[in-house]
Design a protein around this motif. Structure first.
Motif, PDB file in Angstrom:
ATOM      1  N   ILE A 116       0.832  -1.202   0.000  1.00  0.00           N
ATOM      2  CA  ILE A 116       0.000   0.000   0.000  1.00  0.00           C
ATOM      3  C   ILE A 116       0.866   1.252   0.000  1.00  0.00           C
ATOM      4  CG2 ILE A 116      -0.212   0.104   2.526  1.00  0.00           C
ATOM      5  CD1 ILE A 116      -3.134   1.030   2.048  1.00  0.00           C
ATOM      6  N   LEU A 117       2.024   1.194   0.654  1.00  0.00           N
ATOM      7  CA  LEU A 117       2.945   2.328   0.649  1.00  0.00           C
ATOM      8  C   LEU A 117       3.593   2.488  -0.720  1.00  0.00           C
ATOM      9  CD1 LEU A 117       4.256   4.535   2.422  1.00  0.00           C
ATOM     10  CD2 LEU A 117       6.067   2.916   2.950  1.00  0.00           C
ATOM     11  N   ALA A 118       3.880   1.363  -1.367  1.00  0.00           N
ATOM     12  CA  ALA A 118       4.442   1.402  -2.721  1.00  0.00           C
ATOM     13  C   ALA A 118       3.445   2.031  -3.692  1.00  0.00           C
ATOM     14  CB  ALA A 118       4.817  -0.005  -3.178  1.00  0.00           C
ATOM     15  N   VAL A 119       2.173   1.667  -3.560  1.00  0.00           N
ATOM     16  CA  VAL A 119       1.130   2.207  -4.431  1.00  0.00           C
ATOM     17  C   VAL A 119       0.971   3.710  -4.222  1.00  0.00           C
ATOM     18  CG1 VAL A 119      -1.363   2.226  -4.843  1.00  0.00           C
ATOM     19  CG2 VAL A 119      -0.148   0.058  -4.692  1.00  0.00           C
TER      20      VAL A 119
ATOM     21  N   LEU B 251      -8.274  -3.349   3.334  1.00  0.00           N
ATOM     22  CA  LEU B 251      -7.513  -4.596   3.340  1.00  0.00           C
ATOM     23  C   LEU B 251      -6.288  -4.480   4.241  1.00  0.00           C
ATOM     24  CD1 LEU B 251      -7.616  -5.643  -0.436  1.00  0.00           C
ATOM     25  CD2 LEU B 251      -8.628  -6.879   1.481  1.00  0.00           C
ATOM     26  N   TYR B 252      -5.616  -3.328   4.212  1.00  0.00           N
ATOM     27  CA  TYR B 252      -4.434  -3.159   5.047  1.00  0.00           C
ATOM     28  C   TYR B 252      -4.808  -3.165   6.529  1.00  0.00           C
ATOM     29  CZ  TYR B 252      -0.085  -1.417   6.948  1.00  0.00           C
ATOM     30  OH  TYR B 252       1.069  -1.297   7.679  1.00  0.00           O
ATOM     31  N   ASN B 253      -5.868  -2.463   6.879  1.00  0.00           N
ATOM     32  CA  ASN B 253      -6.303  -2.423   8.281  1.00  0.00           C
ATOM     33  C   ASN B 253      -6.811  -3.787   8.754  1.00  0.00           C
ATOM     34  OD1 ASN B 253      -5.711   0.323   8.671  1.00  0.00           O
ATOM     35  ND2 ASN B 253      -7.663   0.948   7.778  1.00  0.00           N
TER      36      ASN B 253
ATOM     37  N   SER C 110      -5.866   3.639  -8.722  1.00  0.00           N
ATOM     38  CA  SER C 110      -5.753   3.789  -7.281  1.00  0.00           C
ATOM     39  C   SER C 110      -5.292   2.503  -6.604  1.00  0.00           C
ATOM     40  CB  SER C 110      -7.103   4.220  -6.702  1.00  0.00           C
ATOM     41  OG  SER C 110      -6.988   4.578  -5.348  1.00  0.00           O
ATOM     42  N   ILE C 111      -5.658   1.354  -7.141  1.00  0.00           N
ATOM     43  CA  ILE C 111      -5.259   0.079  -6.554  1.00  0.00           C
ATOM     44  C   ILE C 111      -3.807  -0.249  -6.887  1.00  0.00           C
ATOM     45  CG2 ILE C 111      -5.579  -2.429  -6.735  1.00  0.00           C
ATOM     46  CD1 ILE C 111      -8.572  -1.941  -6.929  1.00  0.00           C
ATOM     47  N   MET C 112      -3.379   0.048  -8.131  1.00  0.00           N
ATOM     48  CA  MET C 112      -2.059  -0.363  -8.592  1.00  0.00           C
ATOM     49  C   MET C 112      -1.005   0.735  -8.483  1.00  0.00           C
ATOM     50  SD  MET C 112      -3.116  -2.457 -12.006  1.00  0.00           S
ATOM     51  CE  MET C 112      -1.401  -2.823 -12.352  1.00  0.00           C
TER      52      MET C 112
ATOM     53  N   GLY D   4      -1.022   8.735   5.610  1.00  0.00           N
ATOM     54  CA  GLY D   4       0.358   8.362   5.896  1.00  0.00           C
ATOM     55  C   GLY D   4       0.913   7.268   5.023  1.00  0.00           C
ATOM     56  N   PHE D   5       0.322   7.023   3.866  1.00  0.00           N
ATOM     57  CA  PHE D   5       0.762   5.929   3.001  1.00  0.00           C
ATOM     58  C   PHE D   5       1.646   6.402   1.841  1.00  0.00           C
ATOM     59  CE2 PHE D   5      -3.204   3.934   4.697  1.00  0.00           C
ATOM     60  CZ  PHE D   5      -2.581   2.902   5.371  1.00  0.00           C
ATOM     61  N   ILE D   6       2.436   7.451   2.047  1.00  0.00           N
ATOM     62  CA  ILE D   6       3.343   7.917   1.007  1.00  0.00           C
ATOM     63  C   ILE D   6       4.721   8.146   1.610  1.00  0.00           C
ATOM     64  CG2 ILE D   6       3.914   9.843  -0.536  1.00  0.00           C
ATOM     65  CD1 ILE D   6       0.990  10.167  -1.155  1.00  0.00           C
ATOM     66  N   PHE D   7       5.735   7.621   0.954  1.00  0.00           N
ATOM     67  CA  PHE D   7       7.124   7.833   1.352  1.00  0.00           C
ATOM     68  C   PHE D   7       7.671   8.882   0.390  1.00  0.00           C
ATOM     69  CE2 PHE D   7      10.861   5.186   3.180  1.00  0.00           C
ATOM     70  CZ  PHE D   7      11.469   6.356   3.598  1.00  0.00           C
ATOM     71  N   TYR D   8       7.653  10.147   0.829  1.00  0.00           N
ATOM     72  CA  TYR D   8       7.923  11.261  -0.066  1.00  0.00           C
ATOM     73  C   TYR D   8       9.344  11.246  -0.638  1.00  0.00           C
ATOM     74  CZ  TYR D   8       3.595  12.913   1.960  1.00  0.00           C
ATOM     75  OH  TYR D   8       2.291  12.999   2.363  1.00  0.00           O
ATOM     76  N   THR D   9      10.316  10.838   0.162  1.00  0.00           N
ATOM     77  CA  THR D   9      11.687  10.820  -0.330  1.00  0.00           C
ATOM     78  C   THR D   9      11.856   9.797  -1.452  1.00  0.00           C
ATOM     79  OG1 THR D   9      12.193   9.371   1.529  1.00  0.00           O
ATOM     80  CG2 THR D   9      12.795  11.669   1.756  1.00  0.00           C
TER      81      THR D   9
END
Length: 427
Positions: A118-121, A171-173, A271-273, A320-325
């Motif tokens: 989910i973070l990758a997406v 699904l993640y929760n 949004s899913i992929m 919080g599902f984005i890794f900005y760097t």
């Protein structure tokens, strides 16, 4: 049997057409950014806080990113940032070389590196949105956009993006492992279909002696309406949306229902992929709805900006599902990768590049296919020895990175060895 093979070819051609259209957008965006000193300066300024923050606050960053450690990788280092640049570089090389599908390896690559699906997406969506904003070529295409067509389509795509985000978060929760298994399964199906189609396309071209274009034959772009578009446009459910008035005498029209449903599918898939949905928009507009390719290009650019932006921010960033760097690293890597890949096609036989593309996509398929047993076993849906599951997962990871690395080294090596020749051609 013949019907099954025919369906496989049709679906493969459908996806390949979408992959090429999305890659064309990526290449246009890369050219726009790389040829503008102000945009390059903005990217450079972004690097300063990323590197300083990575060195000074590495142990705190997982808390800063959304405030939930479970969502982020267990640690952050400058090395992770540079790894993201390499991922973007490899994806860009594929996009620039073949003109199709490089973005499909980003999420599998991040998941192979230990980042949750989910973070990758979410990160991939944000990377696409940032690229779309910084390198927007919308102003060049505005004359090709049917505003009513685009807005009606966006109604469906926003709804679909909302549904995809809700499904991924639920699904993640419910079970983070099940979330990874779900995203992995989607990629297995997509990369399998696209990869085997690309392989058969390569083998067919090699057998026939077609060694010319690296991009292969371009599918029909809908100058003449097929049976499906004719059928849909004949169904008069008001209001009817009119388009292509400047291309076809009298223009064409289609019910808002089919536009909304198409947008729903594109938004949901994107949004899913995490690939923005652009790879589906083009073939759906041309093959299904019967919109001219000229109008489709403008509308596709329009929807990518809004759909990816809405999905990235409202469905992933605020949770919080984005890794900005990582998103920034992938943006930088892909910009340079696309430029190098596109230049390399001038000195490399097209048939060779098509073979490497098939291998790269199939490597992504193998990567996710071999990762699936471990995910399903951990989620409790199948029973398999943990050692066996881990072994299969390692096979997929090693195969994927070996193939992608060989491709990257080959393309960059070809570029460097022919730099003088390429510079001369550019001049």
């Amino acid at each position: 049997m013949k019907r099954g093979i025919g369906l496989f070819k049709d679906l493969g051609a459908f996806l390949m057409m979408g992959a090429k259209a999305h890659a064309k957008w990526e290449i246009d965006v890369s050219n726009t950014i790389m040829r503008d000193k102000k945009r390059l300066l903005i990217i450079g300024l972004f690097l300063i806080p990323i590197i300083i923050g990575g060195v000074a606050f590495a142990d705190q960053l997982p808390d800063i990113l959304g405030g939930k450690k479970a969502y982020a990788p267990s640690f952050f280092t400058v090395g992770i940032f540079f790894a993201s640049i390499l991922i973007g570089l490899c994806a860009g090389l594929i996009t620039g070389c073949i003109g199709a599908g490089g973005g499909f390896i980003i999420a599998p690559a991040m998941m192979s590196a230990g980042i949750k699906g989910i973070l990758a997406v979410g990160t991939d969506l944000f990377h696409i949105f940032a690229k779309a904003i910084m390198g927007s070529v919308l102003h060049r295409k505005m004359g090709n956009i049917s505003v009513s067509l685009a807005i009606t389509f966006l109604i469906g795509s926003i709804a679909g993006a909302t549904g995809g985000g809700i499904l991924n978060r639920w699904l993640y929760n419910f079970n983070p492992v099940l979330s990874d298994a779900f995203i992995t399964t989607i990629y297995v199906l997509l990369l399998g279909l696209l990869g085997f189609y690309a392989l058969f396309d390569y083998l067919g071209a090699r057998k026939s002696g077609d060694a010319g274009s690296a991009h292969g034959a371009t599918p029909s772009e809908g100058a003449d309406l097929g049976n499906l578009p004719k059928t849909l446009q004949a169904i008069k459910i008001p209001p009817m949306i009119h388009f292509d008035q400047n291309i076809v005498p009298g223009g064409r029209s289609i019910s808002w229902v089919f536009l909304v449903l198409s947008g729903l599918l594109v938004g949901l898939a994107g949004s899913i992929m995490g690939v923005g949905g652009g790879f589906l928009c083009f073939p759906i507009f041309v093959y299904v709805l019967g919109v001219s390719s000229l109008t489709t290009v403008g509308t596709d650019i329009f929807q990518i900006i809004f759909t990816a932006g809405y999905s990235a921010i409202s469905q992933y960033a605020v949770y919080g599902f984005i890794f900005y760097t990582l998103a920034m690293g992938m943006l930088i890597g892909s910009l340079f990768g696309i430029q190098i890949g596109a230049l390399s096609t001038r000195v490399v036989p097209g048939i060779t590049i098509r073979g490497f593309y098939a291998m790269s996509v199939l490597a992504g398929f193998v990567n996710r296919f071999f990762a699936l047993p471990a995910k399903l076993n951990e989620a409790g849906y199948i029973k398999i020895a943990a050692e066996t599951a881990m072994f299969l997962d390692k096979i997929g990871v090693v195969t994927f990175f070996i193939v992608i690395s060989i491709f990257a080294v080959w393309v960059i090596g070809t570029f460097l060895m022919n730099l003088g020749k390429l510079t001369g051609k550019e001049a």
